[in-house]
Design a protein around this motif. Structure first.
Motif, mmCIF file in Angstrom:
data_model
loop_
_atom_site.group_PDB
_atom_site.id
_atom_site.type_symbol
_atom_site.label_atom_id
_atom_site.label_comp_id
_atom_site.label_asym_id
_atom_site.label_seq_id
_atom_site.Cartn_x
_atom_site.Cartn_y
_atom_site.Cartn_z
ATOM 1 N N ASN A 1 -8.738 27.007 -3.089
ATOM 2 C CA ASN A 1 -8.722 28.463 -3.279
ATOM 3 C C ASN A 1 -7.903 29.166 -2.205
ATOM 4 N N MET A 2 -7.589 30.435 -2.472
ATOM 5 C CA MET A 2 -6.628 31.151 -1.641
ATOM 6 C C MET A 2 -7.076 31.267 -0.188
ATOM 7 N N VAL A 3 -8.335 31.568 0.021
ATOM 8 C CA VAL A 3 -8.823 31.739 1.394
ATOM 9 C C VAL A 3 -8.629 30.449 2.184
ATOM 10 N N LYS A 4 -9.014 29.325 1.566
ATOM 11 C CA LYS A 4 -8.853 28.034 2.240
ATOM 12 C C LYS A 4 -7.375 27.682 2.432
ATOM 13 N N ARG A 5 -6.537 28.052 1.460
ATOM 14 C CA ARG A 5 -5.100 27.771 1.610
ATOM 15 C C ARG A 5 -4.524 28.520 2.805
ATOM 16 N N LYS A 6 -4.927 29.774 2.948
ATOM 17 C CA LYS A 6 -4.420 30.582 4.076
ATOM 18 C C LYS A 6 -4.841 29.953 5.407
ATOM 19 N N LEU A 7 -6.093 29.520 5.471
ATOM 20 C CA LEU A 7 -6.575 28.878 6.701
ATOM 21 C C LEU A 7 -5.845 27.559 6.940
ATOM 22 N N ALA A 8 -5.692 26.785 5.868
ATOM 23 C CA ALA A 8 -5.115 25.444 6.011
ATOM 24 C C ALA A 8 -3.638 25.490 6.381
ATOM 25 N N ALA A 9 -2.967 26.575 6.008
ATOM 26 C CA ALA A 9 -1.545 26.697 6.351
ATOM 27 C C ALA A 9 -1.361 26.882 7.862
ATOM 28 N N HIS A 10 -2.456 27.250 8.543
ATOM 29 C CA HIS A 10 -2.398 27.456 9.999
ATOM 30 C C HIS A 10 -3.487 26.635 10.670
ATOM 31 N N ASP A 11 -3.535 25.351 10.317
ATOM 32 C CA ASP A 11 -4.650 24.521 10.791
ATOM 33 C C ASP A 11 -4.397 23.872 12.149
ATOM 34 N N ASN A 12 -3.201 24.115 12.719
ATOM 35 C CA ASN A 12 -2.855 23.515 14.031
ATOM 36 C C ASN A 12 -3.077 22.007 14.056
ATOM 37 N N LEU A 13 -2.691 21.353 12.987
ATOM 38 C CA LEU A 13 -2.922 19.915 12.855
ATOM 39 C C LEU A 13 -2.185 19.110 13.927
ATOM 40 N N LYS A 14 -2.936 18.219 14.543
ATOM 41 C CA LYS A 14 -2.351 17.248 15.478
ATOM 42 C C LYS A 14 -2.753 15.865 15.009
ATOM 43 N N VAL A 15 -1.806 14.947 15.029
ATOM 44 C CA VAL A 15 -2.061 13.585 14.589
ATOM 45 C C VAL A 15 -1.541 12.631 15.656
ATOM 46 N N THR A 16 -2.403 11.739 16.105
ATOM 47 C CA THR A 16 -1.965 10.678 17.024
ATOM 48 C C THR A 16 -1.928 9.375 16.238
ATOM 49 N N LEU A 17 -0.784 8.714 16.236
ATOM 50 C CA LEU A 17 -0.619 7.458 15.499
ATOM 51 C C LEU A 17 -0.426 6.318 16.496
ATOM 52 N N GLU A 18 -1.161 5.244 16.290
ATOM 53 C CA GLU A 18 -1.023 4.039 17.115
ATOM 54 C C GLU A 18 -0.928 2.846 16.180
ATOM 55 N N GLN A 19 0.266 2.279 16.087
ATOM 56 C CA GLN A 19 0.466 1.115 15.224
ATOM 57 C C GLN A 19 0.453 -0.164 16.045
ATOM 58 N N THR A 20 -0.314 -1.133 15.575
ATOM 59 C CA THR A 20 -0.322 -2.470 16.166
ATOM 60 C C THR A 20 -0.158 -3.451 15.018
ATOM 61 N N GLY A 21 1.037 -3.996 14.871
ATOM 62 C CA GLY A 21 1.287 -4.877 13.723
ATOM 63 C C GLY A 21 1.112 -4.103 12.434
ATOM 64 N N ASP A 22 0.247 -4.605 11.559
ATOM 65 C CA ASP A 22 0.050 -3.896 10.283
ATOM 66 C C ASP A 22 -1.196 -3.005 10.305
ATOM 67 N N LYS A 23 -1.709 -2.765 11.516
ATOM 68 C CA LYS A 23 -2.882 -1.893 11.627
ATOM 69 C C LYS A 23 -2.513 -0.561 12.286
ATOM 70 N N PHE A 24 -3.118 0.487 11.781
ATOM 71 C CA PHE A 24 -2.916 1.818 12.345
ATOM 72 C C PHE A 24 -4.244 2.410 12.774
ATOM 73 N N HIS A 25 -4.202 3.092 13.913
ATOM 74 C CA HIS A 25 -5.331 3.924 14.341
ATOM 75 C C HIS A 25 -4.812 5.359 14.360
ATOM 76 N N VAL A 26 -5.517 6.244 13.679
ATOM 77 C CA VAL A 26 -5.074 7.632 13.536
ATOM 78 C C VAL A 26 -6.153 8.548 14.091
ATOM 79 N N LYS A 27 -5.736 9.472 14.961
ATOM 80 C CA LYS A 27 -6.639 10.545 15.403
ATOM 81 C C LYS A 27 -6.115 11.829 14.800
ATOM 82 N N GLU A 28 -6.999 12.529 14.125
ATOM 83 C CA GLU A 28 -6.623 13.781 13.473
ATOM 84 C C GLU A 28 -7.445 14.909 14.091
ATOM 85 N N THR A 29 -6.769 15.953 14.535
ATOM 86 C CA THR A 29 -7.435 17.116 15.121
ATOM 87 C C THR A 29 -6.878 18.357 14.455
ATOM 88 N N SER A 30 -7.753 19.242 14.015
ATOM 89 C CA SER A 30 -7.281 20.487 13.406
ATOM 90 C C SER A 30 -8.339 21.555 13.602
#
Ligand code: MYR
Length: 131
Positions: free
Chosen positions: A24-53
């Protein structure tokens, strides 16, 4: 390499994409400014992801080619996997509520991480820079 701390810089067509997703529109407006940060750590075929928003903090582990579950910030549940094709991560996830497919890719271009999304014919991008 995908490894590093990535912070959202800009979106392309993300609101249109979220609308197609039924958010819905209210959530879209918020999500467009979610300040998303993603930390990616790849080791071989494994990934560890930290998501902050503005919505939440979470950590995810996945292995390329192995199906896992992921919930969007609005509670929509997805099931799918990432694979690597050349330098590109390709994700294919199905919504559990309606079975429809959401595809996504990640690629590093220059100093940017570009994540693309497709759902029901609508494309969007979220572009991140290192911090
Ligand atoms: C990760 O690698 O960060 C975890 C798994 C991500 C799965 C797919 C992400 C799709 C996100 C779509 C956002 C849509 C908002 C309406």
């Amino acid at each position: 390499t995908f490894n590093g701390n990535w912070k959202i810089d800009r979106n392309e067509d993300y609101e249109k994409f979220m609308e197609k997703m039924g958010i819905n529109m209210v959530k879209r407006k918020l999500a467009a400014h979610d300040n998303l940060k993603v930390t990616l750590e790849q080791t071989g075929d494994k990934f560890h992801v930290k998501e902050t928003s503005a919505f939440r903090n979470l950590e995810i582990d996945f292995t390329l080619g192995v199906t896992f579950e992921y919930s969007l910030a609005d509670g929509t549940e997805l099931s799918g996997s990432w694979t690597m094709e050349g330098d590109m991560l390709k994700g294919a996830f199905n919504r559990k509520d309606n079975g429809k497919l959401l595809t996504t890719t990640r690629i590093v271009q220059g100093d940017e991480l570009i994540q693309s999304y497709n759902y029901e014919g609508v494309d969007a991008k979220r572009i991140f820079k290192k911090y």
